[in-house]
Design an enzyme around this catalytic site. Structure first.
Site, PDB file in Angstrom:
ATOM      1  N   HIS A 279      16.932  19.202  69.160  1.00 46.89           N
ATOM      2  CA  HIS A 279      17.686  18.385  70.123  1.00 46.89           C
ATOM      3  C   HIS A 279      17.934  16.967  69.598  1.00 46.89           C
ATOM      4  CE1 HIS A 279      17.383  21.670  72.914  1.00 46.89           C
ATOM      5  NE2 HIS A 279      16.089  21.709  72.715  1.00 46.89           N
TER       6      HIS A 279
ATOM      7  N   LEU B 188      15.457  26.674  74.918  1.00 43.70           N
ATOM      8  CA  LEU B 188      15.618  28.113  74.674  1.00 43.70           C
ATOM      9  C   LEU B 188      15.727  28.892  75.987  1.00 43.70           C
ATOM     10  CD1 LEU B 188      15.161  30.878  73.131  1.00 43.70           C
ATOM     11  CD2 LEU B 188      12.726  30.385  73.361  1.00 43.70           C
TER      12      LEU B 188
ATOM     13  N   GLN C 252      23.827  21.634  73.530  1.00 40.49           N
ATOM     14  CA  GLN C 252      22.385  21.525  73.766  1.00 40.49           C
ATOM     15  C   GLN C 252      21.581  21.355  72.480  1.00 40.49           C
ATOM     16  OE1 GLN C 252      19.407  24.451  73.786  1.00 40.49           O
ATOM     17  NE2 GLN C 252      19.590  24.728  75.998  1.00 40.49           N
TER      18      GLN C 252
ATOM     19  N   GLN D 202      10.279  27.118  73.890  1.00 45.65           N
ATOM     20  CA  GLN D 202       9.350  27.282  72.775  1.00 45.65           C
ATOM     21  C   GLN D 202       8.030  26.575  73.062  1.00 45.65           C
ATOM     22  OE1 GLN D 202      11.554  27.058  69.203  1.00 45.65           O
ATOM     23  NE2 GLN D 202       9.801  27.022  67.857  1.00 45.65           N
TER      24      GLN D 202
ATOM     25  N   ARG E  59      20.215  31.525  66.826  1.00 46.64           N
ATOM     26  CA  ARG E  59      19.816  30.146  67.093  1.00 46.64           C
ATOM     27  C   ARG E  59      18.520  29.814  66.351  1.00 46.64           C
ATOM     28  NH1 ARG E  59      16.454  27.404  71.071  1.00 46.64           N
ATOM     29  NH2 ARG E  59      17.479  25.589  72.013  1.00 46.64           N
TER      30      ARG E  59
END
Length: 291
Positions: free
Chosen positions: A194, A88, A243, A9, A112
């Protein structure tokens, strides 16, 4: 040895993918299929939308994935021996090495994106880039702050992104500056990617991943969580789920790829961000764009 690397991203831009779309019928057909899978005209947004349109999470993540997979098709893989993706980008890498089909990959990326946006709406949270401190010092400061703030992206030596609750991130930034950071900059994102705050998104994505078909990898993927070569589909699934709440260990992944023989890194997808990071990790390797 050649490694394909896939951006995450932030690499999106208006007009992305249009040249690929116009280049070959099979790429046009693949990209047209995206609209059918997603149920809206994402190509129109990619080709003609505004920066603001492209910044919407439900658009950004699928758009980068579509561009990256189309670029893989354009170069026909070119004999790579390993792949990796930044956050991503790991999903794009898993299409490139045969683990996921384009359709399953895009469905997972869309799920996601929606799950992450939903999690962002629950808690006020943010991320910040820390420049000029070593990783251990950033980790130490994060651990000393009250509230949730953790290292999120180990991008290259001296560049680490932290993530967490807005107040905790702000406190950490002040402490980083006091410790000698060149910069501690709050990023224009609306969530703590994250970090443990992505737990609700992780649960939603895990269900989708368990229902998708994962095949054995044709070449290893160096995943963000483990940083080492993986080919087993069950292990890949587990790491992909982890992740969302764990850090992107990009520095360590690239170092391990080089240790295992990578000398030539090709960035597949929009932008050149990863090429710059890889050069800072190891100036002796060659880097290039796929297209």
């Amino acid at each position: 040895m050649k490694a394909l690397v896939f951006p995450g991203q932030g690499s999106q831009f208006v007009g992305m993918g249009k040249e690929l779309y116009d280049s070959r019928k099979e790429i046009k057909d693949l990209m047209d299929f995206s609209n059918e899978i997603l149920g809206f005209d994402i190509l129109k947004i990619m080709f003609e939308g505004t920066d603001e349109d492209l910044k919407k999470t439900k658009v950004t993540q699928p758009a980068i994935f579509i561009h990256s997979v189309a670029a893989v098709k354009a170069i026909d893989g070119t004999g790579a021996q390993m792949v990796a993706g930044h956050s991503l980008g790991e999903f794009s890498a898993l299409v490139a090495n045969g683990v996921l089909s384009f359709e399953d990959g895009l469905k997972l990326v869309s799920e996601r994106a929606l799950a992450m946006q939903e999690a962002c709406d629950v808690n006020p949270s943010s991320m910040a880039a820390i420049l000029g401190l070593d990783d251990a010092k950033v980790e130490e400061i994060c651990a000393s702050i009250g509230g949730v703030v953790v290292p999120a992206n180990y991008n290259c030596p001296g560049q680490l992104v932290i993530s967490g609750e807005t107040k905790a991130v702000e406190e950490a930034c002040n402490a980083m500056k006091e410790a000698g950071a060149k910069r501690a900059l709050i990023l224009p994102v609306n969530g703590a990617f994250h970090s443990p705050l992505m737990q609700p998104a992780q649960e939603r994505l895990a269900a989708a991943i368990e229902n998708a078909k994962f095949r054995k990898a044709t070449i290893p993927v160096y995943q963000n969580i483990t940083t080492t070569a993986v080919t087993n589909p069950d292990e890949i699934k587990k790491n992909l789920i982890a992740q969302l709440t764990g850090p992107v260990k990009w520095t360590q992944s690239v170092q391990n790829m080089i240790k295992d023989g990578a000398t030539n890194f090709v960035e597949v997808g929009p932008g050149k961000t990863l090429q710059g990071l890889i050069k800072k990790i190891n100036s002796e390797v060659t880097v290039a764009s796929a297209i």
